[in-house]
Design a protein around this motif. Structure first.
Motif, PDB file in Angstrom:
ATOM      1  N   PRO A   1       3.721  96.828  55.931  1.00 41.93           N
ATOM      2  CA  PRO A   1       3.701  95.623  56.776  1.00 41.93           C
ATOM      3  C   PRO A   1       3.787  94.326  55.993  1.00 41.93           C
ATOM      4  O   PRO A   1       4.266  93.318  56.516  1.00 41.93           O
ATOM      5  CB  PRO A   1       2.369  95.744  57.528  1.00 41.93           C
TER       6      PRO A   1
ATOM      7  N   LEU B   1       7.330  93.391  55.976  1.00 43.16           N
ATOM      8  CA  LEU B   1       7.974  93.634  57.273  1.00 43.16           C
ATOM      9  C   LEU B   1       8.665  94.999  57.273  1.00 43.16           C
ATOM     10  O   LEU B   1       9.752  95.176  57.783  1.00 43.16           O
ATOM     11  CB  LEU B   1       8.957  92.515  57.625  1.00 43.16           C
TER      12      LEU B   1
ATOM     13  N   GLY C   1       2.544  96.551  61.876  1.00 43.98           N
ATOM     14  CA  GLY C   1       2.487  95.110  61.636  1.00 43.98           C
ATOM     15  C   GLY C   1       3.380  94.303  62.568  1.00 43.98           C
ATOM     16  O   GLY C   1       3.449  94.574  63.764  1.00 43.98           O
ATOM     17  N   ARG C   2       4.092  93.344  62.007  1.00 46.79           N
ATOM     18  CA  ARG C   2       4.809  92.357  62.809  1.00 46.79           C
ATOM     19  C   ARG C   2       6.202  92.791  63.259  1.00 46.79           C
ATOM     20  O   ARG C   2       6.852  92.075  64.012  1.00 46.79           O
ATOM     21  CB  ARG C   2       4.939  91.039  62.032  1.00 46.79           C
ATOM     22  N   GLY C   3       6.684  93.946  62.793  1.00 43.76           N
ATOM     23  CA  GLY C   3       8.027  94.339  63.186  1.00 43.76           C
ATOM     24  C   GLY C   3       8.328  95.787  62.871  1.00 43.76           C
ATOM     25  O   GLY C   3       7.540  96.493  62.248  1.00 43.76           O
TER      26      GLY C   3
ATOM     27  N   HIS D   1       9.518  96.587  67.885  1.00 44.00           N
ATOM     28  CA  HIS D   1       8.955  95.270  68.145  1.00 44.00           C
ATOM     29  C   HIS D   1       9.290  94.404  66.937  1.00 44.00           C
ATOM     30  O   HIS D   1       9.530  94.902  65.837  1.00 44.00           O
ATOM     31  CB  HIS D   1       7.439  95.342  68.366  1.00 44.00           C
ATOM     32  N   GLY D   2       9.369  93.110  67.140  1.00 39.79           N
ATOM     33  CA  GLY D   2       9.725  92.223  66.037  1.00 39.79           C
ATOM     34  C   GLY D   2      11.123  92.517  65.528  1.00 39.79           C
ATOM     35  O   GLY D   2      12.035  92.804  66.297  1.00 39.79           O
TER      36      GLY D   2
ATOM     37  N   SER E   1      12.019  91.089  70.614  1.00 45.44           N
ATOM     38  CA  SER E   1      12.488  91.725  69.381  1.00 45.44           C
ATOM     39  C   SER E   1      13.744  91.019  68.888  1.00 45.44           C
ATOM     40  O   SER E   1      14.476  90.399  69.667  1.00 45.44           O
ATOM     41  CB  SER E   1      12.797  93.201  69.626  1.00 45.44           C
TER      42      SER E   1
ATOM     43  N   SER F   1       6.685  91.683  75.719  1.00 42.41           N
ATOM     44  CA  SER F   1       6.028  91.686  74.417  1.00 42.41           C
ATOM     45  C   SER F   1       4.619  92.248  74.527  1.00 42.41           C
ATOM     46  O   SER F   1       3.877  91.952  75.464  1.00 42.41           O
ATOM     47  CB  SER F   1       5.975  90.258  73.867  1.00 42.41           C
TER      48      SER F   1
END
Length: 264
Positions: free
Chosen positions: A26, A29, A62-64, A109-110, A132, A189
């Motif tokens: 993460p 990314l 994590g974020r994506g 996601h992300g 996304s 989201s």
């Protein structure tokens, strides 16, 4: 399988007939470095052998989902032999996902960019969140898609729209990706896990062996085309890595500026 102890860059969770593999870098990314690629391939090969598993979910921590190949680590690759070896791992990853005797789901996601998007596209069913950001953005560093990106984009978009997406490197958000039929479902989201679970529940109420057998027929019909695309991408990647435009793209990436390409 209790594989989490074996892997540093991915996580594996087994739940009944479902295996969930989570890309787990993460801090970057979920950029895919050679270690992650090898660990992911090893994990997928083990899952493929498990006859009790009928569904595979691939997602990111994590974020994506994944920002693609780890550019900084890929720069450290040596000569053609080392490059060839890691490209073979990438190709094996895509072929394994595409032909796997499981129903495969990508949960995005992300960011899902570059190689990350190629691997997501290898799945049978793709769910993404509406915010996304999907991009086949190799063009930004003077390269071409790998991981079967040409094959998978052509399958979902057709050749003309696939070329347009690759040549512009455009970032597409979830709803547009659904409209273009690049993904199968776009959801609000924060709702990704719930949507994946809902789809798994629906699938478990169906004759999954029949679904997987149909998948195997399509894979058999198309795997020679995918293999051809993977070999062409491997050769094309090496060729593009020798260009001035690629060197400029890498310098611009490191220096955080817009590249100045010259077509050389």
């Amino acid at each position: 399988m209790n594989a989490n102890a074996l892997y540093d860059t991915i996580k594996l969770e087994m739940n009944g007939k479902t295996a969930t593999v989570t890309l787990n870098r993460p801090q970057s990314l979920n950029a895919m470095n050679p270690k992650m690629m090898r660990e992911l391939l090893n994990c997928l090969k083990e899952i493929e052998k498990d006859e009790d598993i009928l569904i595979l979910v691939l997602k990111g921590e994590g974020r994506g989902f994944s920002s693609g190949g780890d550019i900084k680590e890929m720069l450290d690759l040596g000569g053609k032999e080392e490059f060839s070896e890691i490209m073979d791992v990438i190709n094996d990853l895509s072929m394994t996902l595409y032909t796997m005797n499981k129903l495969t789901i990508a949960g995005i996601h992300g960011a899902a960019a570059g190689l990350g998007l190629s691997l997501a596209l290898a799945a049978d069913y793709i769910i993404c969140e509406e915010d996304s950001k999907l991009a086949m953005n190799f063009i930004g560093i003077g390269l071409i898609p790998d991981g079967g990106g040409h094959f998978f984009l052509q399958e979902r978009l057709g050749a003309c729209r696939a070329k347009k997406l690759m040549w512009t490197g455009k970032v597409i958000q979830g709803q547009e990706a659904l409209m273009k039929k690049l993904v199968d479902e776009a959801i609000p989201s924060g709702k990704l896990d719930r949507a994946v679970e809902k789809y798994i529940t629906e699938c478990l109420q169906k004759p999954l062996q029949s679904i997987i057998e149909s998948k195997a027929i399509f894979a058999e019909l198309n795997k020679d085309r995918l293999e051809k695309a993977l070999q062409l991408e491997k050769a094309g990647q090496w060729k593009m890595r020798q260009t001035q435009d690629h060197q400029e793209g890498i310098r611009a990436f490191v220096e955080k500026r817009m590249p100045q390409f010259k077509g050389q």
